[in-house]
Motif scaffolding. Structure first.
Motif, PDB file in Angstrom:
ATOM      1  N   GLN A 235       0.825  -1.210   0.000  1.00 48.34           N
ATOM      2  CA  GLN A 235       0.000   0.000   0.000  1.00 48.34           C
ATOM      3  C   GLN A 235       0.858   1.258   0.000  1.00 48.34           C
ATOM      4  OE1 GLN A 235      -2.195  -1.011   3.521  1.00 48.34           O
ATOM      5  NE2 GLN A 235      -3.922  -1.868   2.379  1.00 48.34           N
ATOM      6  N   ALA A 236       1.959   1.244   0.763  1.00 44.51           N
ATOM      7  CA  ALA A 236       2.848   2.403   0.803  1.00 44.51           C
ATOM      8  C   ALA A 236       3.497   2.640  -0.560  1.00 44.51           C
ATOM      9  CB  ALA A 236       3.920   2.202   1.876  1.00 44.51           C
ATOM     10  N   ARG A 237       3.825   1.564  -1.257  1.00 48.66           N
ATOM     11  CA  ARG A 237       4.424   1.707  -2.589  1.00 48.66           C
ATOM     12  C   ARG A 237       3.441   2.349  -3.565  1.00 48.66           C
ATOM     13  NH1 ARG A 237       7.293  -3.523  -4.971  1.00 48.66           N
ATOM     14  NH2 ARG A 237       8.488  -3.121  -3.056  1.00 48.66           N
ATOM     15  N   LEU A 238       2.189   1.957  -3.475  1.00 47.98           N
ATOM     16  CA  LEU A 238       1.173   2.569  -4.338  1.00 47.98           C
ATOM     17  C   LEU A 238       1.012   4.056  -4.033  1.00 47.98           C
ATOM     18  CD1 LEU A 238      -1.579  -0.222  -4.307  1.00 47.98           C
ATOM     19  CD2 LEU A 238       0.045   0.299  -6.142  1.00 47.98           C
ATOM     20  N   LEU A 239       1.103   4.403  -2.760  1.00 46.29           N
ATOM     21  CA  LEU A 239       1.011   5.813  -2.381  1.00 46.29           C
ATOM     22  C   LEU A 239       2.193   6.606  -2.939  1.00 46.29           C
ATOM     23  CD1 LEU A 239      -0.204   5.691   1.331  1.00 46.29           C
ATOM     24  CD2 LEU A 239      -1.322   6.884  -0.545  1.00 46.29           C
ATOM     25  N   ARG A 240       3.393   6.039  -2.825  1.00 49.09           N
ATOM     26  CA  ARG A 240       4.581   6.734  -3.336  1.00 49.09           C
ATOM     27  C   ARG A 240       4.492   6.962  -4.832  1.00 49.09           C
ATOM     28  NH1 ARG A 240       7.340   3.280   0.283  1.00 49.09           N
ATOM     29  NH2 ARG A 240       7.931   1.900  -1.433  1.00 49.09           N
ATOM     30  N   ARG A 241       3.857   6.021  -5.520  1.00 49.73           N
ATOM     31  CA  ARG A 241       3.704   6.154  -6.970  1.00 49.73           C
ATOM     32  C   ARG A 241       2.479   6.992  -7.353  1.00 49.73           C
ATOM     33  NH1 ARG A 241       5.282   0.034  -9.144  1.00 49.73           N
ATOM     34  NH2 ARG A 241       7.445   0.080  -8.395  1.00 49.73           N
ATOM     35  N   ARG A 242       1.831   7.573  -6.331  1.00 50.83           N
ATOM     36  CA  ARG A 242       0.685   8.471  -6.517  1.00 50.83           C
ATOM     37  C   ARG A 242      -0.454   7.806  -7.294  1.00 50.83           C
ATOM     38  NH1 ARG A 242       2.000  13.460  -4.801  1.00 50.83           N
ATOM     39  NH2 ARG A 242       4.232  13.974  -4.610  1.00 50.83           N
ATOM     40  N   VAL A 243      -0.659   6.520  -7.015  1.00 44.76           N
ATOM     41  CA  VAL A 243      -1.811   5.831  -7.598  1.00 44.76           C
ATOM     42  C   VAL A 243      -3.075   6.434  -6.980  1.00 44.76           C
ATOM     43  CG1 VAL A 243      -2.995   3.614  -7.840  1.00 44.76           C
ATOM     44  CG2 VAL A 243      -0.487   3.729  -7.954  1.00 44.76           C
ATOM     45  N   PRO A 244      -4.033   6.872  -7.781  1.00 51.51           N
ATOM     46  CA  PRO A 244      -5.238   7.512  -7.246  1.00 51.51           C
ATOM     47  C   PRO A 244      -5.969   6.603  -6.263  1.00 51.51           C
ATOM     48  CG  PRO A 244      -5.115   7.789  -9.624  1.00 51.51           C
ATOM     49  CD  PRO A 244      -4.033   6.822  -9.249  1.00 51.51           C
ATOM     50  N   SER A 245      -6.567   7.209  -5.220  1.00 53.71           N
ATOM     51  CA  SER A 245      -7.212   6.429  -4.165  1.00 53.71           C
ATOM     52  C   SER A 245      -8.336   5.528  -4.683  1.00 53.71           C
ATOM     53  CB  SER A 245      -7.723   7.340  -3.055  1.00 53.71           C
ATOM     54  OG  SER A 245      -8.603   8.311  -3.553  1.00 53.71           O
ATOM     55  N   PRO A 246      -9.172   5.952  -5.656  1.00 49.60           N
ATOM     56  CA  PRO A 246     -10.189   5.012  -6.152  1.00 49.60           C
ATOM     57  C   PRO A 246      -9.573   3.751  -6.759  1.00 49.60           C
ATOM     58  CG  PRO A 246     -10.750   7.250  -6.791  1.00 49.60           C
ATOM     59  CD  PRO A 246      -9.357   7.290  -6.253  1.00 49.60           C
ATOM     60  N   LEU A 247      -8.441   3.926  -7.466  1.00 45.69           N
ATOM     61  CA  LEU A 247      -7.783   2.769  -8.057  1.00 45.69           C
ATOM     62  C   LEU A 247      -7.152   1.898  -6.979  1.00 45.69           C
ATOM     63  CD1 LEU A 247      -6.865   1.099 -10.435  1.00 45.69           C
ATOM     64  CD2 LEU A 247      -4.919   2.686 -10.737  1.00 45.69           C
ATOM     65  N   ARG A 248      -6.573   2.505  -5.925  1.00 45.98           N
ATOM     66  CA  ARG A 248      -5.999   1.729  -4.821  1.00 45.98           C
ATOM     67  C   ARG A 248      -7.080   0.892  -4.152  1.00 45.98           C
ATOM     68  NH1 ARG A 248      -3.725   6.584  -3.081  1.00 45.98           N
ATOM     69  NH2 ARG A 248      -4.875   6.421  -1.108  1.00 45.98           N
ATOM     70  N   ARG A 249      -8.253   1.512  -3.941  1.00 46.09           N
ATOM     71  CA  ARG A 249      -9.343   0.770  -3.300  1.00 46.09           C
ATOM     72  C   ARG A 249      -9.807  -0.381  -4.181  1.00 46.09           C
ATOM     73  NH1 ARG A 249     -11.068   6.026  -1.800  1.00 46.09           N
ATOM     74  NH2 ARG A 249     -12.594   6.093  -3.498  1.00 46.09           N
ATOM     75  N   TRP A 250      -9.892  -0.136  -5.486  1.00 47.28           N
ATOM     76  CA  TRP A 250     -10.326  -1.200  -6.409  1.00 47.28           C
ATOM     77  C   TRP A 250      -9.319  -2.338  -6.390  1.00 47.28           C
ATOM     78  CZ3 TRP A 250      -8.316  -3.667 -10.668  1.00 47.28           C
ATOM     79  CH2 TRP A 250      -9.208  -4.464 -11.385  1.00 47.28           C
ATOM     80  N   LEU A 251      -8.029  -2.017  -6.406  1.00 51.11           N
ATOM     81  CA  LEU A 251      -6.997  -3.050  -6.399  1.00 51.11           C
ATOM     82  C   LEU A 251      -7.048  -3.866  -5.105  1.00 51.11           C
ATOM     83  CD1 LEU A 251      -4.004  -1.012  -7.881  1.00 51.11           C
ATOM     84  CD2 LEU A 251      -5.175  -2.942  -8.974  1.00 51.11           C
ATOM     85  N   TYR A 252      -7.285  -3.171  -3.974  1.00 53.07           N
ATOM     86  CA  TYR A 252      -7.332  -3.884  -2.701  1.00 53.07           C
ATOM     87  C   TYR A 252      -8.553  -4.803  -2.630  1.00 53.07           C
ATOM     88  CZ  TYR A 252      -6.822  -4.740   2.302  1.00 53.07           C
ATOM     89  OH  TYR A 252      -6.657  -5.341   3.533  1.00 53.07           O
TER      90      TYR A 252
END
Length: 448
Positions: A235-252
């Motif tokens: 999750q921290a890696r996705l944040l560092r890469r500035r992956v948008p929060s809707p996409l992070r939630r979908w991936l999770y």
């Protein structure tokens, strides 16, 4: 309690209450900012909640971190690379002991000394009264400031279950369940869907004759690893890469569907919130035992009777042991409630969950429920407290200006997670947003 009546003035010194992880960070960072520090610890050693020899510790035999080593360690004192990704409580205690030794903190700690009263003494100073935990003579000293780090996971909260007085089995709080042997061969009902409740349900599946797991609402039960890496690091890696929060939630959500599966088919209630808004629950074994039937998911308790429990859906079960993993309530027995603007439920109103709004020289460190490790946040909290106290001591006009500006900052700007009804949800923060808010405050506290 006998008080000599004399008040020893420690002048510009700061009093720290508690020598757990947050208290140790506070001592270190206050010392590095030039403050004399007296820390009072009621136990005879450091570690706080992580020292399971302490009477008030909530730690049990199988306790491990639910956040990974890299996301839990202090930023200026790394854990050994040879340790597992999720260290157990004995390793974390040894880590805190080495932290204390490395920074020479023990000489500032008064062990076996309990704070019984903290009262304002005028002009921002505080009279702190202490005594031995068993009683005896008390002593009062005056300090320029007080930093509270007594923890918030030591006063068990046990709800008043209807009919519990008639129950002939045993009802205990999770704080009393220290060893899986207590579950061996028994019919056990675990109440509570947080990390402790899930860990005890898994322990029940391994040791008890039968185990039910009761929750009031659904949770997102996540694994500790994704693609072979600790999930919080992914999750921290996705944040560092500035992956948008809707996409992070979908991936999770997608990852949970693949790794955990659909637990609602086993009677688990669907979570009422997004994965990023609730307290993270990480237990890979829970789903496995639910799937194979070794844990039976049941709804909330409606009432007890002499032989068992009636559930909210009308079913009746007959456990001989009920373990309530129902959390803890913060307690500041030595402070009048109004000093922390505490409401009727016991919830203090603190800016950044740290700074007393009406008393500039009173702060709390570690009163957080983050989605990552607490120690880095406690470190930066205590740095902010130390810099704030330094500014307050040297330039009160500028300090007042900073305080006015900070007091207008809405909690949603530094929390990022929805506060729920349970005490643990009161202090929920999204670590990244919270650290950004602390960084902004630290910038404002820089010398002009």
């Amino acid at each position: 309690m006998h008080d000599t009546g004399e008040v020893a003035d420690r002048r510009a010194a700061v009093c720290v209450i508690g020598a757990g992880a947050s208290g140790l960070a506070a001592i270190k960072n206050l010392r590095e900012h030039g403050f004399a520090v007296d820390c009072y610890e009621r136990e005879t050693s450091v570690g706080g909640a992580w020292n399971w020899r302490h009477h008030r510790s909530p730690v049990y035999a199988g306790t491990r971190l639910v956040t990974s080593r890299a996301r839990t360690e202090f930023p200026d004192f790394p854990m050994p690379d040879t340790w597992p990704d999720y260290p157990d409580h004995t390793r974390l205690l040894s880590y805190l002991e080495r932290y204390c030794e490395h920074f020479g903190l023990a000489e500032h700690i008064w062990f076996g000394t309990e704070v019984v009263s903290v009262v304002p003494a005028g002009d921002g100073s505080w009279d702190v009264t202490t005594q031995s935990p068993g009683g005896g003579a008390s002593h009062t000293q005056r300090y320029a400031a007080v930093v509270v780090a007594n923890g918030h996971n030591w006063a068990p909260y046990l709800p008043e279950f209807p009919g519990a007085d008639s129950y002939r089995g045993r009802l205990i709080h999770a704080a009393m369940c220290k060893d899986p042997a207590q579950l061996r061969g028994r019919r056990v009902l675990i109440v509570g869907g947080g990390n402790t409740g899930c860990d005890l349900a898994v322990a029940g599946a391994q040791h008890a004759a039968e185990v039910w797991h009761s929750t009031r609402r659904g949770h997102w039960y996540g694994p500790r690893y994704l693609a072979g890496r600790p999930v919080d690091q992914v999750q921290a890696r996705l944040l560092r890469r500035r992956v948008p929060s809707p996409l992070r939630r979908w991936l999770y959500r997608r990852a949970l569907r693949l790794v955990v599966g659909d637990l609602t088919r086993h009677g688990v209630a669907p979570p009422p919130h997004r994965p990023d808004l609730g307290h993270p629950v990480r237990n890979g074994q829970l789903a496995e035992y639910l799937h194979d039937g070794r844990i039976v998911a049941v709804p909330d308790i409606a009432r007890f009777d002499a032989v068992g429990v009636t559930l909210a859906d009308g079913r009746h079960i007959e456990p001989d042991l009920v373990v309530a993993a129902t959390g803890y309530r913060p307690q500041f027995e030595f402070l009048a409630p109004e000093l922390l603007d505490t409401d009727a439920e016991g919830r203090p109103d603190l800016h950044l969950h740290a700074f007393a709004r009406q008393h500039p020289t009173l702060a709390v460190v570690g009163l957080l429920e983050p989605d990552a490790g607490l120690l880095p946040l406690a470190h930066w909290q205590s740095v902010a407290v130390a810099r704030w106290l330094r500014l307050y001591a040297t330039d009160r006009a500028r300090a007042a200006q900073v305080q006015r500006r900070e007091s207008t900052r809405a909690p949603r700007g530094w929390s990022g997670r929805r506060a729920g009804p349970a005490p643990r949800d009161w202090f929920a923060v999204e670590s990244t947003r919270y650290l950004r808010a602390l960084e902004d405050l630290l910038t404002r506290l820089e010398p002009a």
